[in-house]
Design a protein around this motif. Structure first.
Motif, PDB file in Angstrom:
ATOM      1  N   UNK A 171       4.276  -8.033   7.116  1.00 40.27           N
ATOM      2  CA  UNK A 171       3.517  -7.423   6.026  1.00 40.27           C
ATOM      3  C   UNK A 171       4.457  -6.866   4.956  1.00 40.27           C
ATOM      4  N   UNK A 172       5.509  -6.166   5.418  1.00 38.86           N
ATOM      5  CA  UNK A 172       6.474  -5.625   4.476  1.00 38.86           C
ATOM      6  C   UNK A 172       7.218  -6.702   3.724  1.00 38.86           C
ATOM      7  N   UNK A 173       7.605  -7.763   4.408  1.00 37.05           N
ATOM      8  CA  UNK A 173       8.298  -8.869   3.741  1.00 37.05           C
ATOM      9  C   UNK A 173       7.405  -9.540   2.698  1.00 37.05           C
ATOM     10  N   UNK A 174       6.133  -9.661   3.022  1.00 38.67           N
ATOM     11  CA  UNK A 174       5.201 -10.295   2.080  1.00 38.67           C
ATOM     12  C   UNK A 174       5.079  -9.470   0.809  1.00 38.67           C
ATOM     13  N   UNK A 175       4.943  -8.159   0.965  1.00 38.11           N
ATOM     14  CA  UNK A 175       4.878  -7.291  -0.205  1.00 38.11           C
ATOM     15  C   UNK A 175       6.174  -7.339  -0.999  1.00 38.11           C
ATOM     16  N   UNK A 176       7.277  -7.382  -0.262  1.00 45.52           N
ATOM     17  CA  UNK A 176       8.579  -7.398  -0.922  1.00 45.52           C
ATOM     18  C   UNK A 176       8.761  -8.654  -1.765  1.00 45.52           C
ATOM     19  N   UNK A 177       8.213  -9.752  -1.301  1.00 44.68           N
ATOM     20  CA  UNK A 177       8.420 -11.028  -1.998  1.00 44.68           C
ATOM     21  C   UNK A 177       7.423 -11.222  -3.130  1.00 44.68           C
ATOM     22  N   UNK A 178       6.201 -10.808  -2.931  1.00 46.69           N
ATOM     23  CA  UNK A 178       5.137 -11.165  -3.869  1.00 46.69           C
ATOM     24  C   UNK A 178       4.941 -10.150  -4.988  1.00 46.69           C
ATOM     25  N   UNK A 179       5.406  -8.930  -4.854  1.00 46.74           N
ATOM     26  CA  UNK A 179       5.163  -7.912  -5.865  1.00 46.74           C
ATOM     27  C   UNK A 179       6.485  -7.363  -6.412  1.00 46.74           C
TER      28      UNK A 179
END
Length: 793
Positions: free
Chosen positions: A41-49
């Motif tokens: 979840x954290x990686x996804x936020x880090x990459x997409x936003x």
């Protein structure tokens, strides 16, 4: 979003492996999934936003030493507004590319590494936890053993034999604990016949237990029985293989220790650096020439969320670490390299289930954390009692009464005999053949006769050839007066069951086996006092003397046979006590002279000294004291001549001198007027004394394999001659007087130098073609009418 399924390969295992996962491993697996979701979840936020947003700081250059974001803090907001002043120079109208440049630059230089890489660290640490947890399922040195164990465990758990065996024992336990103890006593018995009276009573209980089955238990078909048999073999081989080492135990400890160490490392550095995740970040970079500013105030947009995720992650790591610490406690607070089936033995009554060790024991401890029923059902295939019952069941399926009746044959004594060889056990169906009179068992291990033996009321003869057998006391009573003949062959005579020497109705006892080297000279044999009816005793061994116990039956023993396999028999004085002895065989006893003790046997009728080292038989004169002697076998020795006082043996009817070194015969041999059989084949005779014609009662004469060149005409005076064997000599002609032998039924001439056969053979009215052994060419040379007579029915 990155799907969690992408990480499935790190934890993918065979579903059957779940039985080796205790509750703490299951909990740890769920915790790693939760931690992995946090990381993903954290990686996804880090990459997409957007990661960070920066604004230039409007402070004077001489105040750059202060934090550029200090004025944005909640404290003293009004003071901040009052301290602002007009700044000359470039306006705050940076374009989008400049903002992007500043954002990226400040992200790389000003943001703490923990805040930048926290989600990735979570994913990496979680994957390491997953690898540590499942590494022993993947490592080649351990995975093969685990897969093999799981495969066998599942088959043992589902096998119909497991249910049947436990049901049988459950039914037996209703009879009381004494029955279970009786079984254990019988199976642990060191040897037959060595039990005390109390043990005999226990032995008496055991067969009843074997044949009694609860009515609720269903029978296994042949296929299920064979599958269960194969499982027993697999379990045996697997146990030997796995108990040799402890690689599974060691690997599990190592991965647990590694997880504990990693837990402390993660916990420490996360607690230290978690405060580095800050919402506001001050950034100073030398970009004034490009942007007009060197100090920026940045907003880490996901800091608040990441800090909450970090604290949640630390909480999961703490719980995970506690499970690892408990695992270490479980690994070391008791010996896991030993596993006792004591409770299973007490519950099932299978007292022979062995304890196991090393990796085998460790896997069973893990199985118990999942479900102890697996260990209980698996233990059935470690029990030799259970295996023997299965073998018995398979035997009964394979050897039906109808199939056994097809093997019934009449033996040399005319008894209806069943011969079984190299079977894994004795089928119970044998005891349904009530017509059985003789039972021959060869190479069948660990026989225990069941109560069904009492159904063989006609059994008179029993042969146990390399087949050790136990006989319960009740059946000893049954066979005591019924059994007439018993043969026992074993490696050593001390293996002969003791119950054999208690069969008081026994008439013939045949024993074959060796004495241990240290006991061969003493040649001690069990007492024969109970064998009141014994008439025939045969002993094939390496005895140094005649066993002293033979004198126990001296009053009624009629035939004694000692076959010593070439070992020298020294002390023979005890033979003098066998006053009733009629037949004596001393075969391969290393004798160089005829023992003097034999001449004291006044009732002796037959003597066989085959395969010894006799060179001289001068003592033959003393045989005149054995007035009833009618058969003398001195064959297969090294006798070079026959003494003249052979004439003293006027009552002798059969004389065997074949396979010796005779070159001549004494003329006095013709004075043994009672001779009916004379065998002098396989010697070096070149001529025969004419006095042989005096043997008017002679019916069988064997002269084959000598060097005879001619036959005396007087030989054909033996008008009662029925068999004349002259094969393989140097005869060049056959006297026409052969026609006087009208009773002749067999004539062997093959292997000589004959050119023609006398036509007087036609006068031998008892001779037929089948009884004339001669080359085809010689036979075809006979006149047609002679051949017609020989070919008549």
């Amino acid at each position: 979003m990155i799907p969690v399924a992408e990480f499935k390969q790190f934890t993918e295992q065979q579903p059957a492996f779940k039985v080796l996962k205790p509750w703490w491993d299951v909990l740890a697996e769920y915790l790693t999934v939760a931690m992995l979701m946090i990381g993903v979840f954290g990686c996804t936020l880090q990459v997409t936003q957007d990661k960070i947003i920066c604004l230039p700081s409007h402070e004077l250059r001489e105040n750059l030493s202060e934090a550029p974001c200090q004025q944005l803090l909640p404290r003293g907001v009004s003071e901040q507004m009052g301290g602002l002043r007009e700044v000359s120079g470039l306006k705050n109208n940076l374009d989008l590319q400049q903002y992007s440049f500043i954002n990226q630059l400040c992200y790389e230089t000003a943001l703490h590494w923990y805040a930048k890489y926290f989600p990735y660290l979570v994913v990496i640490h979680t994957l390491i936890f997953m690898v540590c947890t499942s590494f022993w399922f993947k490592f080649p040195g351990t995975s093969s053993k685990i897969e093999h164990f799981i495969s066998i465990l599942g088959k043992c758990f589902d096998s119909p034999w497991t249910t049947r065996a436990l049901s049988e024992v459950s039914g037996d336990n209703h009879k009381g604990p004494a029955a279970g103890r009786a079984t254990a006593t019988v199976e642990a018995s060191a040897g037959p016949g060595k039990a005390s009276e109390g043990e005999k009573e226990k032995v008496l209980m055991e067969p009843e237990k074997v044949v009694t089955e609860p009515p609720a238990v269903t029978l296994l078909d042949k296929k299920e029985g064979e599958q269960a048999k194969a499982l027993f073999e697999k379990v045996k081989k697997f146990r030997v293989h796995v108990e040799e080492g402890d690689i599974l135990y060691t690997m599990y400890i190592r991965q647990t220790v590694l997880k504990v160490c990693k837990f402390f490392a993660i916990l420490v550095y996360n607690l230290v650096y978690v405060e580095k995740i800050s919402f506001l970040v001050a950034c100073r970079v030398e970009t004034s020439e490009v942007t007009g500013y060197a100090s920026f105030c940045c907003n880490h947009t996901k800091a608040h969320l990441f800090s909450k995720l970090a604290f949640c992650y630390i909480s999961f790591v703490c719980v995970y670490g506690l499970t690892c610490l408990y695992t270490l406690y479980w690994l070391f607070h008791r010996p896991l390299k030993e596993y006792s089936f004591r409770s299973v033995r007490e519950e099932t009554g299978m007292g022979d289930i062995p304890d196991v060790k090393n990796d085998f024991a460790f896997m069973l401890h893990l199985i118990d954390q999942y479900d102890s029923l697996y260990s209980k059902r698996f233990a059935v295939f470690l029990s030799e009692v259970s295996e023997s019952r299965l073998k018995q069941l398979n035997l009964n399926h394979e050897w039906t009464p109808e199939k056994l009746r097809q093997k019934l044959q009449r033996n040399a004594r005319g008894r209806l005999e069943l011969a079984l060889c190299m079977l894994p056990g004795l089928p119970d169906t044998v005891f349904e053949l009530s017509e059985l009179e003789a039972l021959r068992l060869e190479a069948i291990c660990d026989i225990t006769f069941p109560p069904g033996l009492s159904q063989l009321v006609g059994l008179q003869e029993l042969s146990l050839l390399h087949s050790p057998a136990r006989l319960p006391f009740s059946l000893q009573v049954f066979l005591r007066d019924r059994l007439k003949v018993i043969r026992v062959k074993c490696e050593e005579l001390r293996e002969v069951p003791l119950w054999v020497f208690g069969l008081r109705g026994l008439e013939e006892l045949h024993l074959e086996g060796l004495f241990p080297p240290e006991l061969a000279r003493a040649a001690t044999l069990e007492s024969l006092r109970e064998l009141k009816q014994l008439k025939v005793l045969s002993l094939r061994s390496n005895a140094g003397k005649v066993p002293a116990s033979v004198t126990d039956v001296a009053g009624h023993l009629q035939r004694l046979s000692l076959h010593n396999d070439g070992a020298r028999l020294l002390a023979l004085n005890s033979l003098k006590k066998l006053a009733a002895l009629r037949e004596l065989e001393l075969v391969a006893c290393g004798l160089e002279r005829i023992p003097h003790a034999i001449f004291s046997l006044g009732a002796l009728q037959e003597l066989d000294l085959k395969d010894n080292h006799l060179r001289s038989i001068e003592e033959i004169l003393s045989f005149q004291h054995c007035r009833k002697l009618v058969t003398l076998r001195l064959w297969h020795n090294q006798i070079a001549y026959v003494p003249e006082h052979m004439r003293k043996l006027r009552g002798l009817e059969q004389l065997y001198l074949s396979h010796n070194k005779l070159e001549t015969l004494p003329s006095q041999l013709g004075m043994c007027c009672s001779l009916r059989l004379l065998d002098i084949s396989h010697n070096g005779l070149r001529s025969l004394p004419p006095e042989l014609g005096l043997l008017q009662n002679l019916q069988h004469l064997a002269l084959s394999y000598n060097a005879l060149e001619a036959l005396p005409d007087e030989l054909f005076f033996c008008r009662k001659l029925r068999t004349l064997l002259l094969g393989y000599n140097h005869l060049s002609q056959l006297s026409p007087q052969v026609g006087a032998l009208r009773a002749l039924g067999r004539l062997e001439l093959r292997g000589n130098r004959l050119e023609v056969l006398p036509e007087e053979l036609g006068n031998c009215v008892g001779l037929r073609k089948v009884g004339l052994v001669v080359e085809d060419a010689l036979y075809e040379g006979l006149p047609a009418e002679v051949r017609e007579k020989l070919e008549e029915e």
